[in-house]
Scaffold this motif. Structure first.
Motif: not given
Length: 222
Positions: A20-22, A25-26, A129, A132, A137, A139-140, A143-144
């Motif tokens: 689940t690091s940014i 996830l990106l 979604s 995530t 996560k 919030w990510f 934002v994404f």
């Protein structure tokens, strides 16, 4: 790399991500949305060649609408169901409703005017979604989603495929207000998981959404 292989396997698409690091996830977000873009163009191609007189729907989208829709849609169709149930199957159901609504994004209910490409674009996003949010996560995902909408719109504007504007009309402003209110509800639900919150706090954002929806509905009817 093993984690990525596991996570792109459709058998895991209703399970939390391996990491689940940014950055991770990106990568997953780009994978799912890249798949969505392929489906979108394939669907639009087949629609224009199979359905006579079909034209890809075009409707004005402002920067405000594009960005706020990410917050609004994630909050209503994924965030709220997640905090209410935590069940990925419930999120799948609400995600399907969200995805199907994109068919009618042009507000024209005709086979020759449905947004097949937009609908297909959203299908992979459902699973991104869900995963995530259940990976804690959310919030990510917000934002994404907003960043993706913004980037896609700006790209289309640069290519001359759309006209760019900050705000088109009052609908965009109301959508922004509803998005912020929905985001507040999700935030309150998140905080409520950690400590008890007075449920009356939900009344303000819920009331704002109700009034905003009534205004939009009255304008649509009139």
């Amino acid at each position: 790399m093993i984690r990525e292989i596991i996570d792109i396997n459709p058998k895991t698409w209703l399970k939390p991500f391996q990491k689940t690091s940014i950055f991770y996830l990106l990568k997953m977000g780009l994978f799912y949305h890249g798949l969505g873009v392929i489906l979108m163009y394939a669907g639009s191609f087949f629609a224009t060649n199979i359905i006579s007189d079909y034209e890809i729907p075009q409707f004005p989208v402002s920067i405000t609408l594009a960005v706020s829709s990410g917050l609004l849609e994630e909050s209503i169709f994924f965030g709220m169901p997640y905090y209410m149930t935590g069940n990925p199957l419930i999120l799948l159901g609400s995600g399907i409703i969200w995805s199907a609504s994109h068919l009618f994004s042009s507000s024209v209910f005709s086979v020759e005017a449905l947004a097949y490409g937009g609908f297909l674009l959203t299908i992979p996003h459902i699973f991104f979604s869900i995963r995530t949010w259940i990976s804690k996560k959310g919030w990510f995902a917000i934002v994404f989603h907003s960043a993706w909408n913004f980037s896609f719109l700006i790209l289309y504007c640069m290519l001359g495929l759309r006209q760019c504007s900050i705000v088109n009309d009052m609908y965009d402003v109301i959508n922004l207000i509803m998005a912020i209110s929905a985001g507040v509800i999700v935030y309150l639900a998140y905080q409520n998981k950690k400590r008890y919150l007075n449920r009356f706090l939900y009344l303000i954002p819920v009331g704002i959404i109700f009034v905003s929806s009534a205004i939009l509905f009255s304008d649509y009817v009139l």
